[in-house]
Motif scaffolding. Structure first.
Motif, PDB file in Angstrom:
ATOM      1  N   GLY A  28     -34.460  -3.264   3.271  1.00 49.65           N
ATOM      2  CA  GLY A  28     -33.138  -2.815   2.869  1.00 49.65           C
ATOM      3  C   GLY A  28     -32.978  -2.703   1.380  1.00 49.65           C
ATOM      4  N   ALA A  29     -34.047  -2.699   0.635  1.00 53.37           N
ATOM      5  CA  ALA A  29     -33.944  -2.622  -0.822  1.00 53.37           C
ATOM      6  C   ALA A  29     -33.725  -1.208  -1.308  1.00 53.37           C
ATOM      7  CB  ALA A  29     -35.214  -3.180  -1.456  1.00 53.37           C
ATOM      8  N   SER A  30     -33.627  -0.252  -0.400  1.00 54.20           N
ATOM      9  CA  SER A  30     -33.352   1.121  -0.801  1.00 54.20           C
ATOM     10  C   SER A  30     -31.857   1.344  -0.928  1.00 54.20           C
ATOM     11  CB  SER A  30     -33.915   2.090   0.244  1.00 54.20           C
ATOM     12  OG  SER A  30     -33.331   1.820   1.515  1.00 54.20           O
ATOM     13  N   ALA A  31     -31.101   0.282  -1.101  1.00 57.85           N
ATOM     14  CA  ALA A  31     -29.647   0.337  -1.089  1.00 57.85           C
ATOM     15  C   ALA A  31     -29.097   1.166  -2.230  1.00 57.85           C
ATOM     16  CB  ALA A  31     -29.088  -1.083  -1.186  1.00 57.85           C
ATOM     17  N   ALA A  32     -27.843   1.622  -2.015  1.00 59.80           N
ATOM     18  CA  ALA A  32     -27.156   2.337  -3.073  1.00 59.80           C
ATOM     19  C   ALA A  32     -27.022   1.427  -4.277  1.00 59.80           C
ATOM     20  CB  ALA A  32     -25.770   2.759  -2.578  1.00 59.80           C
ATOM     21  N   GLY A  33     -27.177   2.016  -5.461  1.00 56.97           N
ATOM     22  CA  GLY A  33     -27.065   1.224  -6.675  1.00 56.97           C
ATOM     23  C   GLY A  33     -28.348   0.498  -7.024  1.00 56.97           C
ATOM     24  N   GLY A  34     -29.456   0.827  -6.376  1.00 51.46           N
ATOM     25  CA  GLY A  34     -30.732   0.233  -6.729  1.00 51.46           C
ATOM     26  C   GLY A  34     -30.898  -1.193  -6.289  1.00 51.46           C
ATOM     27  N   ASN A  35     -30.358  -1.568  -5.164  1.00 50.72           N
ATOM     28  CA  ASN A  35     -30.462  -2.940  -4.670  1.00 50.72           C
ATOM     29  C   ASN A  35     -31.914  -3.292  -4.366  1.00 50.72           C
ATOM     30  OD1 ASN A  35     -29.868  -5.433  -3.557  1.00 50.72           O
ATOM     31  ND2 ASN A  35     -29.366  -4.592  -1.553  1.00 50.72           N
ATOM     32  N   THR A  36     -32.407  -4.351  -4.979  1.00 54.65           N
ATOM     33  CA  THR A  36     -33.795  -4.769  -4.757  1.00 54.65           C
ATOM     34  C   THR A  36     -33.883  -6.232  -4.337  1.00 54.65           C
ATOM     35  OG1 THR A  36     -34.021  -5.336  -7.108  1.00 54.65           O
ATOM     36  CG2 THR A  36     -34.693  -3.113  -6.445  1.00 54.65           C
ATOM     37  N   ASP A  37     -32.772  -6.774  -3.826  1.00 49.61           N
ATOM     38  CA  ASP A  37     -32.767  -8.192  -3.460  1.00 49.61           C
ATOM     39  C   ASP A  37     -33.073  -8.420  -1.986  1.00 49.61           C
ATOM     40  OD1 ASP A  37     -30.488  -7.235  -2.326  1.00 49.61           O
ATOM     41  OD2 ASP A  37     -29.097  -8.452  -3.503  1.00 49.61           O
ATOM     42  N   GLY A  38     -33.447  -7.382  -1.281  1.00 46.62           N
ATOM     43  CA  GLY A  38     -33.801  -7.525   0.124  1.00 46.62           C
ATOM     44  C   GLY A  38     -32.621  -7.580   1.066  1.00 46.62           C
ATOM     45  N   LYS A  39     -31.403  -7.454   0.565  1.00 42.58           N
ATOM     46  CA  LYS A  39     -30.222  -7.485   1.417  1.00 42.58           C
ATOM     47  C   LYS A  39     -29.947  -6.109   2.017  1.00 42.58           C
ATOM     48  CE  LYS A  39     -27.900 -11.268  -1.056  1.00 42.58           C
ATOM     49  NZ  LYS A  39     -26.628 -11.708  -1.682  1.00 42.58           N
ATOM     50  N   LEU A  40     -29.228  -6.113   3.121  1.00 47.66           N
ATOM     51  CA  LEU A  40     -28.848  -4.870   3.768  1.00 47.66           C
ATOM     52  C   LEU A  40     -27.784  -4.175   2.917  1.00 47.66           C
ATOM     53  CD1 LEU A  40     -29.537  -3.505   6.577  1.00 47.66           C
ATOM     54  CD2 LEU A  40     -27.339  -4.414   7.359  1.00 47.66           C
ATOM     55  N   ALA A  41     -28.025  -2.947   2.560  1.00 43.14           N
ATOM     56  CA  ALA A  41     -27.092  -2.197   1.707  1.00 43.14           C
ATOM     57  C   ALA A  41     -26.074  -1.478   2.579  1.00 43.14           C
ATOM     58  CB  ALA A  41     -27.849  -1.196   0.850  1.00 43.14           C
ATOM     59  N   VAL A  42     -24.822  -1.927   2.519  1.00 46.78           N
ATOM     60  CA  VAL A  42     -23.759  -1.363   3.334  1.00 46.78           C
ATOM     61  C   VAL A  42     -22.756  -0.650   2.436  1.00 46.78           C
ATOM     62  CG1 VAL A  42     -21.920  -1.849   4.994  1.00 46.78           C
ATOM     63  CG2 VAL A  42     -24.019  -3.240   5.005  1.00 46.78           C
ATOM     64  N   THR A  43     -22.436   0.593   2.782  1.00 45.69           N
ATOM     65  CA  THR A  43     -21.397   1.324   2.068  1.00 45.69           C
ATOM     66  C   THR A  43     -20.196   1.468   2.987  1.00 45.69           C
ATOM     67  OG1 THR A  43     -22.979   2.577   0.728  1.00 45.69           O
ATOM     68  CG2 THR A  43     -20.758   3.470   0.910  1.00 45.69           C
TER      69      THR A  43
END
Length: 323
Positions: A28-43
């Motif tokens: 889930g590090a492909s999150a919006a805003g460049g999330n690289t913490d392994g969390k699920l990126a939810v918009t």
């Protein structure tokens, strides 16, 4: 005889980097805003969806919202850059037809895990008037049904029971997108649903006995709430908070106020209060806030969904003469 093959350092480094990239993509590090913490990126499209994602996802998600605090959700416009970032989300939570710009952006996003909150419960049609004998067409109120598609009212989160149904669907969607933490999402969902059940009971008990069952509000967003608790909503502007009421509608509301012992005209924090104050002045009524919870700002009567809903209950009890 065992033969040991030496791997060049450059090749080893490349393999490690490739493996890390693959792991990042899967976590889930492909999150919006460049999330690289392994969390699920939810918009989330706007606050009610954001609240569910944060309460259910907790430490396992990074939540961003398309509608910033203070922005009226109905009028949201999305830039091409925002649309591009939306495509980097792991999960999108939105309410189809409430925000046309969001609907278009979601369709273009290419995101696999897209959740339409309206599909998780039954949407209904609600008129600006809670009185069956009110002739909307005669007063030029066709605009009351512009939002929600096919005449359906999108403001479903203002009914705690229906909001709980949506919460269950959101929890299931997060678990599907992030199976490693599905048990936590299920637990958090159950807790939230229990809290919403308690809120539902508070409204039922708090509005059981009142001097009047009718309330007037600028934005006819409270059809679900009114139906759930046996009230009659009289909206000045209809489902669209920025639409202008006809002179006939304003005259009709003056009659309703006198007939149904209405004491208060409600307005909200994100839309203008001009029409509410004008009607209150003409009828000698008071004004107060009834928040449709489309966003939280420093002007909101509470810091989150539950606090604002309880403020709404308190204001309704006061206006309706609850006993």
């Amino acid at each position: 005889m065992n033969v040991r093959r030496l791997i060049p350092a450059a090749s080893l480094a490349g393999a490690v980097a490739l493996g890390a990239t693959a792991l990042t993509a899967c976590s889930g590090a492909s999150a919006a805003g460049g999330n690289t913490d392994g969390k699920l990126a939810v918009t989330a499209s706007f606050y009610p969806m954001q609240f569910l994602a944060e309460r259910i996802g907790k430490e396992h998600v990074t939540v961003t919202t398309l509608t910033k605090p203070g922005v009226e959700p109905h009028d949201l416009e999305i830039t091409p850059k925002q649309t591009g970032r939306l495509g980097e989300s792991d999960v999108i939570l939105y309410l189809k037809t409430l925000q046309p710009a969001v609907d278009k952006a979601v369709a273009q996003s290419g995101v696999k895990n897209v959740v339409d909150a309206g599909s998780l419960t039954e949407l209904e049609a609600h008129a600006a008037s809670g009185h069956d004998d009110h002739d909307h067409a005669a007063e030029g109120e066709e605009h009351d049904h512009d939002h929600g598609g096919a005449g359906k009212d999108p403001h479903v989160w203002l009914d705690p029971a229906k909001y709980a149904q949506i919460a269950k669907g959101v929890g299931a969607a997060l678990g599907k997108a992030d199976p490693a933490h599905a048990a936590d999402y299920e637990k958090n969902t159950a807790t939230l649903v229990t809290e919403l059940g308690s809120l539902d009971t508070e409204f039922k008990d708090g509005l059981k006995t009142t001097a009047s069952r009718t309330f007037i509000t600028t934005h006819a967003a409270f059809g679900y709430l009114a139906e759930r608790y046996g009230l009659d909503q009289e909206g000045i502007s209809g489902i669209d908070p920025e639409s202008e009421p006809s002179p006939a509608r304003m005259k009709d509301l003056q009659g309703v106020a006198a007939k149904d012992k209405v004491t208060t005209v409600f307005f909200e924090t994100l839309a203008g209060d001009k029409t509410a104050k004008a009607l209150a002045k003409d009828t000698g009524l008071k004004t107060d806030v009834l928040d449709p919870l489309e966003g939280i700002t420093d002007k909101s009567q509470g810091a989150d969904y539950f606090e604002v809903m309880r403020s709404n209950l308190k204001n309704l009890q006061k206006a309706l003469g609850a006993k």
